[in-house]
Design a protein around this motif. Structure first.
Motif, PDB file in Angstrom:
ATOM      1  N   ARG A   1       0.828  -1.216   0.000  1.00  0.00           N
ATOM      2  CA  ARG A   1       0.000   0.000   0.000  1.00  0.00           C
ATOM      3  C   ARG A   1       0.858   1.260   0.000  1.00  0.00           C
ATOM      4  O   ARG A   1       0.563   2.223  -0.699  1.00  0.00           O
ATOM      5  CB  ARG A   1      -0.913  -0.012   1.232  1.00  0.00           C
ATOM      6  N   ASP A   2       1.936   1.265   0.758  1.00  0.00           N
ATOM      7  CA  ASP A   2       2.801   2.445   0.818  1.00  0.00           C
ATOM      8  C   ASP A   2       3.537   2.661  -0.508  1.00  0.00           C
ATOM      9  O   ASP A   2       3.809   3.800  -0.892  1.00  0.00           O
ATOM     10  CB  ASP A   2       3.787   2.324   1.971  1.00  0.00           C
ATOM     11  N   CYS A   3       3.824   1.575  -1.212  1.00  0.00           N
ATOM     12  CA  CYS A   3       4.434   1.691  -2.539  1.00  0.00           C
ATOM     13  C   CYS A   3       3.467   2.375  -3.496  1.00  0.00           C
ATOM     14  O   CYS A   3       3.858   3.256  -4.275  1.00  0.00           O
ATOM     15  CB  CYS A   3       4.805   0.319  -3.091  1.00  0.00           C
ATOM     16  N   ARG A   4       2.196   1.979  -3.434  1.00  0.00           N
ATOM     17  CA  ARG A   4       1.186   2.609  -4.296  1.00  0.00           C
ATOM     18  C   ARG A   4       1.064   4.095  -3.977  1.00  0.00           C
ATOM     19  O   ARG A   4       0.954   4.927  -4.878  1.00  0.00           O
ATOM     20  CB  ARG A   4      -0.161   1.903  -4.156  1.00  0.00           C
ATOM     21  N   ALA A   5       1.114   4.441  -2.702  1.00  0.00           N
ATOM     22  CA  ALA A   5       1.027   5.850  -2.305  1.00  0.00           C
ATOM     23  C   ALA A   5       2.234   6.637  -2.816  1.00  0.00           C
ATOM     24  O   ALA A   5       2.094   7.766  -3.287  1.00  0.00           O
ATOM     25  CB  ALA A   5       0.915   5.973  -0.787  1.00  0.00           C
TER      26      ALA A   5
ATOM     27  N   ILE B   1      10.223  -1.798   1.798  1.00  0.00           N
ATOM     28  CA  ILE B   1       9.792  -1.038   0.632  1.00  0.00           C
ATOM     29  C   ILE B   1       8.627  -0.161   1.046  1.00  0.00           C
ATOM     30  O   ILE B   1       7.963  -0.456   2.039  1.00  0.00           O
ATOM     31  CB  ILE B   1       9.392  -1.976  -0.542  1.00  0.00           C
ATOM     32  N   PRO B   2       8.391   0.927   0.349  1.00  0.00           N
ATOM     33  CA  PRO B   2       9.078   1.377  -0.850  1.00  0.00           C
ATOM     34  C   PRO B   2      10.455   1.949  -0.537  1.00  0.00           C
ATOM     35  O   PRO B   2      10.707   2.440   0.559  1.00  0.00           O
ATOM     36  CB  PRO B   2       8.164   2.477  -1.397  1.00  0.00           C
ATOM     37  N   GLN B   3      11.314   1.865  -1.526  1.00  0.00           N
ATOM     38  CA  GLN B   3      12.621   2.519  -1.498  1.00  0.00           C
ATOM     39  C   GLN B   3      12.740   3.325  -2.783  1.00  0.00           C
ATOM     40  O   GLN B   3      12.371   2.841  -3.850  1.00  0.00           O
ATOM     41  CB  GLN B   3      13.766   1.504  -1.457  1.00  0.00           C
TER      42      GLN B   3
ATOM     43  N   TYR C   1       9.036   6.362   3.653  1.00  0.00           N
ATOM     44  CA  TYR C   1       8.006   5.932   4.586  1.00  0.00           C
ATOM     45  C   TYR C   1       8.637   5.721   5.955  1.00  0.00           C
ATOM     46  O   TYR C   1       9.759   5.232   6.053  1.00  0.00           O
ATOM     47  CB  TYR C   1       7.394   4.609   4.098  1.00  0.00           C
ATOM     48  N   ALA C   2       7.895   6.094   6.985  1.00  0.00           N
ATOM     49  CA  ALA C   2       8.351   5.833   8.351  1.00  0.00           C
ATOM     50  C   ALA C   2       7.190   5.238   9.141  1.00  0.00           C
ATOM     51  O   ALA C   2       6.075   5.776   9.096  1.00  0.00           O
ATOM     52  CB  ALA C   2       8.831   7.116   9.021  1.00  0.00           C
TER      53      ALA C   2
ATOM     54  N   GLY D   1       3.793   7.258   8.210  1.00  0.00           N
ATOM     55  CA  GLY D   1       3.318   7.070   6.845  1.00  0.00           C
ATOM     56  C   GLY D   1       4.292   7.629   5.831  1.00  0.00           C
ATOM     57  O   GLY D   1       5.497   7.733   6.093  1.00  0.00           O
ATOM     58  N   LEU D   2       3.760   8.000   4.669  1.00  0.00           N
ATOM     59  CA  LEU D   2       4.593   8.538   3.608  1.00  0.00           C
ATOM     60  C   LEU D   2       5.146   9.901   4.020  1.00  0.00           C
ATOM     61  O   LEU D   2       4.425  10.738   4.560  1.00  0.00           O
ATOM     62  CB  LEU D   2       3.778   8.663   2.323  1.00  0.00           C
ATOM     63  N   LEU D   3       6.409  10.102   3.784  1.00  0.00           N
ATOM     64  CA  LEU D   3       7.107  11.332   4.202  1.00  0.00           C
ATOM     65  C   LEU D   3       7.023  12.372   3.093  1.00  0.00           C
ATOM     66  O   LEU D   3       7.981  12.633   2.367  1.00  0.00           O
ATOM     67  CB  LEU D   3       8.556  11.006   4.543  1.00  0.00           C
TER      68      LEU D   3
END
Length: 85
Positions: A12-16, A52-54, A65-66, A70-72
């Motif tokens: 999910r964080d990769c998609r974001a 991931i994501p990286q 991401y942390a 969440g997404l930084l």
């Protein structure tokens, strides 16, 4: 600017992260760690864990991401030289 994104379809964080890049017009190359086991090893070598994501921005690794944060977004804007929205 050369941007690579290490991702997986289930992440999910990769998609974001990809949505953020797309919405800001940032071109990138996606590298799916599930489809490419060598990519998963590359992430492990550079960051010491399979997280991931990286992003790799002009050769510099960055995890956008942390946990708990969440997404930084602001850090992404700074690293990608994007104006604040």
């Amino acid at each position: 600017m050369d941007v690579q994104v290490y991702t997986a379809s289930w992440c999910r964080d990769c998609r974001a992260a990809k949505q953020f890049l797309d919405s800001n017009g940032v071109a990138y190359t996606e590298i799916d760690v599930d489809m490419n086991p060598a990519a998963s090893e590359e992430v492990l070598r550079h960051v010491g864990k399979r997280a991931i994501p990286q992003l790799v921005i002009d050769g510099e690794w960055f995890q956008p991401y942390a946990p708990g944060r969440g997404l930084l977004y602001e850090e992404l804007r700074v690293r990608l030289h994007l104006a604040r929205s």
